[in-house]
Design an enzyme around this catalytic site. Structure first.
Site, PDB file in Angstrom:
ATOM      1  N   TYR A 105       7.535  -3.016   5.953  1.00 26.00           N
ATOM      2  CA  TYR A 105       6.156  -2.283   5.706  1.00 26.00           C
ATOM      3  C   TYR A 105       5.459  -3.124   4.789  1.00 26.00           C
ATOM      4  O   TYR A 105       5.627  -3.380   3.544  1.00 26.00           O
ATOM      5  CB  TYR A 105       6.600  -0.984   5.181  1.00 26.00           C
ATOM      6  CG  TYR A 105       5.404  -0.337   4.385  1.00 26.00           C
ATOM      7  CD1 TYR A 105       4.234   0.067   5.536  1.00 26.00           C
ATOM      8  CD2 TYR A 105       5.156   0.302   3.232  1.00 26.00           C
ATOM      9  CE1 TYR A 105       3.000   0.546   5.242  1.00 26.00           C
ATOM     10  CE2 TYR A 105       4.007   0.783   3.122  1.00 26.00           C
ATOM     11  CZ  TYR A 105       2.897   1.125   4.019  1.00 26.00           C
ATOM     12  OH  TYR A 105       1.831   1.788   3.509  1.00 26.00           O
TER      13      TYR A 105
ATOM     14  N   ASN B  52       0.337  -3.774   8.835  1.00 26.13           N
ATOM     15  CA  ASN B  52      -0.957  -3.689   8.581  1.00 26.13           C
ATOM     16  C   ASN B  52      -1.895  -4.534   8.826  1.00 26.13           C
ATOM     17  O   ASN B  52      -2.870  -4.878   8.201  1.00 26.13           O
ATOM     18  CB  ASN B  52      -0.930  -3.449   6.852  1.00 26.13           C
ATOM     19  CG  ASN B  52      -0.784  -1.953   6.404  1.00 26.13           C
ATOM     20  OD1 ASN B  52      -1.366  -0.964   6.899  1.00 26.13           O
ATOM     21  ND2 ASN B  52      -0.006  -1.682   5.576  1.00 26.13           N
TER      22      ASN B  52
ATOM     23  N   GLU C  78       7.534   3.876   5.306  1.00 24.51           N
ATOM     24  CA  GLU C  78       6.946   4.850   4.528  1.00 24.51           C
ATOM     25  C   GLU C  78       7.864   6.067   4.636  1.00 24.51           C
ATOM     26  O   GLU C  78       7.245   7.146   4.863  1.00 24.51           O
ATOM     27  CB  GLU C  78       5.557   5.188   4.922  1.00 24.51           C
ATOM     28  CG  GLU C  78       4.499   4.025   4.398  1.00 24.51           C
ATOM     29  CD  GLU C  78       3.101   5.012   4.534  1.00 24.51           C
ATOM     30  OE1 GLU C  78       2.589   5.129   3.460  1.00 24.51           O
ATOM     31  OE2 GLU C  78       2.371   4.763   5.542  1.00 24.51           O
TER      32      GLU C  78
ATOM     33  N   ASN D  80       6.154   4.089  11.627  1.00 22.74           N
ATOM     34  CA  ASN D  80       5.686   4.466  10.284  1.00 22.74           C
ATOM     35  C   ASN D  80       5.492   6.191  10.199  1.00 22.74           C
ATOM     36  O   ASN D  80       4.737   6.661  10.826  1.00 22.74           O
ATOM     37  CB  ASN D  80       4.422   3.836   9.928  1.00 22.74           C
ATOM     38  CG  ASN D  80       4.174   4.242   8.634  1.00 22.74           C
ATOM     39  OD1 ASN D  80       4.226   5.242   8.108  1.00 22.74           O
ATOM     40  ND2 ASN D  80       3.401   3.113   7.925  1.00 22.74           N
TER      41      ASN D  80
ATOM     42  N   ASP E 185       5.439  -1.787  10.244  1.00 21.74           N
ATOM     43  CA  ASP E 185       3.943  -1.695  10.139  1.00 21.74           C
ATOM     44  C   ASP E 185       3.801  -2.859   9.320  1.00 21.74           C
ATOM     45  O   ASP E 185       3.995  -2.866   8.235  1.00 21.74           O
ATOM     46  CB  ASP E 185       3.812  -0.419   9.335  1.00 21.74           C
ATOM     47  CG  ASP E 185       2.437  -0.196   8.938  1.00 21.74           C
ATOM     48  OD1 ASP E 185       1.486  -1.000   9.568  1.00 21.74           O
ATOM     49  OD2 ASP E 185       1.899   0.762   8.622  1.00 21.74           O
TER      50      ASP E 185
ATOM     51  N   ASP F 173       0.510   9.650  11.206  1.00 21.06           N
ATOM     52  CA  ASP F 173      -0.708   9.292  11.865  1.00 21.06           C
ATOM     53  C   ASP F 173      -0.502   7.916  12.636  1.00 21.06           C
ATOM     54  O   ASP F 173      -1.556   7.379  13.326  1.00 21.06           O
ATOM     55  CB  ASP F 173      -1.533   8.959  10.580  1.00 21.06           C
ATOM     56  CG  ASP F 173      -0.838   7.870   9.456  1.00 21.06           C
ATOM     57  OD1 ASP F 173       0.206   8.015   9.299  1.00 21.06           O
ATOM     58  OD2 ASP F 173      -1.769   7.575   8.718  1.00 21.06           O
ATOM     59  N   HIS F 174       0.604   7.502  12.609  1.00 26.88           N
ATOM     60  CA  HIS F 174       1.180   6.488  13.620  1.00 26.88           C
ATOM     61  C   HIS F 174       2.100   7.207  14.586  1.00 26.88           C
ATOM     62  O   HIS F 174       2.367   8.397  14.555  1.00 26.88           O
ATOM     63  CB  HIS F 174       2.115   5.545  12.572  1.00 26.88           C
ATOM     64  CG  HIS F 174       1.717   4.612  11.720  1.00 26.88           C
ATOM     65  ND1 HIS F 174       1.440   3.406  12.077  1.00 26.88           N
ATOM     66  CD2 HIS F 174       1.165   5.184  10.421  1.00 26.88           C
ATOM     67  CE1 HIS F 174       0.819   3.006  10.768  1.00 26.88           C
ATOM     68  NE2 HIS F 174       0.589   3.915   9.979  1.00 26.88           N
TER      69      HIS F 174
END
Length: 287
Positions: A116, A177, A38, A10, A175, A277-278
């Site tokens: 995603y 989530n 993303e 991601n 991802d 951030d990943h």
């Protein structure tokens, strides 16, 4: 034929990730398949990737979502939810958002899907003004995620079985989530009240796994031990202290999962070197 490696990443915006060094990482790691989530830009602004063919669904939501699969060899077939609308009732609302793409690899009998999954939230009865990072929404994001869970479970099963009928293994990466077990979250007790580790999230993950369905490749290789983590907040000292989550996954049909040989998370050495951030989750499969 030799083994192959698959990365899921991601990037939290492909243009920003490329400015920070994504292409250098790609050249040095050199995976055979890369699933990106993303993208957060139109397809025309994604660009080309040296040495790779790119299958892209950027979606129609400006600056949000978007998925891609990069392959060393141009794929034998590409499917997304625009060119091949999902059959499961309930997924139509997500079809144009750039959340799912799959390819049939041309150089091996594997179908790879990149997902995603929508971020959720807390149910309405657990939301308190002033006690949440996000503004209370009456449970709208929670309900959206639950709708996706219910519909995608059916679609995923169809796609997995379609691959099997075609003589192919199936690999879902991306991802999701969701952190599945206590080993996928640093502070798992506190996380039980957070989106991504709610009981409903973990029960859905249980539902899509199974000895004859899909296997969590990372957990199979890493064992029943803490980590590896793939996401850390931009804020505070989370990255330095390794306080994070694993919401990035690779789930394979049993035959392919049994060939997994190694798992690596390419966590950068320092916060200043972060691409996203990943961090990329890389699995190596043998033959």
């Amino acid at each position: 034929m030799t083994g192959f490696s698959v990365a899921s990443f991601n990037v939290n915006g492909i243009r920003a990730a490329r400015r920070r060094g994504f292409d250098k990482w790609l050249a040095e790691r050199s995976p055979d398949v890369v699933g990106i989530q993303e993208l957060r830009c139109p397809e025309s602004e994604v660009g080309e990737f040296a040495g790779y063919a790119a299958a892209i669904d950027a979606g129609s939501v400006a600056g949000r979502n978007g998925v891609a699969l990069l392959t060393r060899v141009p794929p034998a077939a590409v499917r997304n939810w625009v060119t091949h609308p999902p059959k499961a009732r309930g997924l139509n609302e997500f079809a144009g958002q750039g959340r799912y793409i799959e390819v049939d690899l041309a150089d091996r009998a594997v179908t790879v899907a990149c997902l995603y999954l929508p971020k959720g939230g807390l149910p309405a009865e657990r939301q308190k003004a002033g006690g949440m990072r996000d503004k209370p929404d009456g449970g709208a994001k929670y309900e959206r995620k639950q709708r996706f869970f219910a519909a995608f479970t059916k679609e995923l099963n169809r796609n997995r079985l379609a691959a099997r009928r075609a003589g192919r293994d199936f690999l879902l990466i991306g991802d999701l989530n969701v952190a599945h077990t206590r080993h996928d979250v640093t502070n798992w007790r506190a996380a039980r009240g957070m989106d991504g580790f709610l009981l409903e999230d973990r029960e859905w993950f249980d539902e899509i796994l199974g000895a004859r369905r899909l296997v969590d490749v990372v957990r199979r290789v890493h064992g029943d031990l803490p980590g590896p983590l793939t996401w850390w907040s931009w804020a505070g000292e989370s990255f330095r202290k390794d306080v994070g989550w694993r919401v990035d996954h690779q789930l394979a049909t049993p035959g392919l999962a049994a060939r997994a040989r190694g798992v690596v998370v390419d966590k950068e050495p320092s916060p200043a070197q972060r691409l996203s951030d990943h961090a990329p989750l890389v699995v190596t499969f043998g033959d």
